[in-house]
Design an enzyme around this catalytic site. Structure first.
Site, PDB file in Angstrom:
ATOM      1  N   LEU A 137       0.857  -1.171   0.000  1.00 15.36           N
ATOM      2  CA  LEU A 137       0.000   0.000   0.000  1.00 15.36           C
ATOM      3  C   LEU A 137       0.900   1.230   0.000  1.00 15.36           C
ATOM      4  O   LEU A 137       2.001   1.207   0.566  1.00 15.36           O
ATOM      5  CB  LEU A 137      -0.892   0.032   1.250  1.00 15.36           C
ATOM      6  N   ASP A 138       0.433   2.308  -0.609  1.00 18.69           N
ATOM      7  CA  ASP A 138       1.189   3.553  -0.562  1.00 18.69           C
ATOM      8  C   ASP A 138       1.411   3.978   0.882  1.00 18.69           C
ATOM      9  O   ASP A 138       0.609   3.664   1.770  1.00 18.69           O
ATOM     10  CB  ASP A 138       0.432   4.669  -1.289  1.00 18.69           C
ATOM     11  N   LYS A 139       2.464   4.726   1.105  1.00 18.84           N
ATOM     12  CA  LYS A 139       2.789   5.207   2.448  1.00 18.84           C
ATOM     13  C   LYS A 139       1.609   5.952   3.071  1.00 18.84           C
ATOM     14  O   LYS A 139       1.324   5.791   4.262  1.00 18.84           O
ATOM     15  CB  LYS A 139       4.015   6.122   2.386  1.00 18.84           C
TER      16      LYS A 139
END
Length: 291
Positions: A137-139
């Site tokens: 997942l994106d940060k």
């Protein structure tokens, strides 16, 4: 040498070739099937039989994997016990955790700590287990993410995600009120040559990208959407929602409105197919944790 054993019951409406059952029903890669056959580490009803033998419903299978079956039996992630993890689901093969906003999924270099996988590695090390990256997942994105607990499940889970057998649903608060209460964004996504951090619709080397959405509610000229990915491009939800004029609130890359809030995108719900048993369960972030 470490091993991972599975005792399974065949679930098939008709008799089927053992090799086909392993490849097509259990999604075991060819190189692992070869290793199981070569070393006779697969048994049918406690007996070794050739791969062209037909198995039938309720037959008992025993599979034994060894470390040397895998090119990367351990992913060498440093443990970091500075942060506890929030567990949504766990069994002997995998763990689903609730990733907080603002931390990376995985380290980018060997000595890096402070990522979700570092925290999961520390937790699993207590039982002499290791963390294996399955997806990311994106940060800035929070929510449910799958982490493998042994190398045997990694290729199966990766394939289940790639083929969208494992279905993941997101919640996103976006700016504005949508004209339609549901829709499909069908726009290819590629690189943004003006900013290496970003992706864009019809950017360079663009690939097909499909995003389904439906409106759950609206409030103060903002909308809460349930989003389902049909493909898995980098930043896909963020790019597509921005492209249709409804960027995610708090998105630092794709929303020009800087309101100093966290990005309101969460991996909310998952229909998870469990390796080897191939049973499907539904997981959801607790209501108190919804964005």
């Amino acid at each position: 040498m470490k091993t991972w054993s599975y005792n399974l019951t065949v679930n098939s409406e008709k008799d089927v070739n053992l090799k086909s059952y392993l490849a097509n029903e259990l999604l075991i890669p060819k190189h692992l099937i070869y290793s199981l056959r070569k070393d006779k580490r697969i048994l049918i009803n406690e007996n070794y039989l050739p791969m062209n033998f037909n198995v039938k419903n309720n037959d008992k299978l025993t599979l034994i994997f060894k470390e040397n079956d895998f090119t990367l039996p351990v992913q060498n992630i440093l443990p970091d016990n500075s942060k506890d993890i929030s567990i949504i689901y766990e069994n002997s093969d995998l763990i689903v955790v609730n990733k907080p906003h603002g931390i990376k999924t995985h380290p980018n270099y060997k000595s890096e700590k402070g990522t979700l996988l570092n925290f999961v590695e520390a937790y699993l090390n207590q039982n002499n287990q290791h963390a294996y990256m399955i997806h990311r997942l994106d940060k800035e994105t929070s929510g449910a993410i799958i982490v493998g607990k042994n190398p045997a499940v990694v290729p199966i889970l990766v394939r289940l995600i790639k083929e969208k057998t494992i279905k993941r649903y997101y919640l996103a608060w976006v700016n504005g009120t949508l004209i339609n209460d549901h829709g499909l964004v069908n726009e290819p996504i590629g690189f943004d040559n003006q900013d290496p951090r970003k992706r864009k619709v019809n950017g360079s080397n663009a690939k097909k990208a499909l995003t389904k959405y439906k409106v759950i509610k609206t409030k103060n000229n903002n909308s809460l959407l349930e989003v389902e990915l049909q493909t898995g491009r980098t930043h896909q939800i963020r790019v597509h929602l921005s492209h249709i004029g409804h960027p995610i609130i708090g998105d630092p890359l794709y929303n020009k409105i800087n309101d100093n809030t966290q990005m309101l995108l969460q991996s909310w719900k998952m229909r998870l197919t469990l390796p080897f048993s191939m049973k499907t369960i539904t997981l959801k972030i607790n209501e108190d944790n919804l964005i």
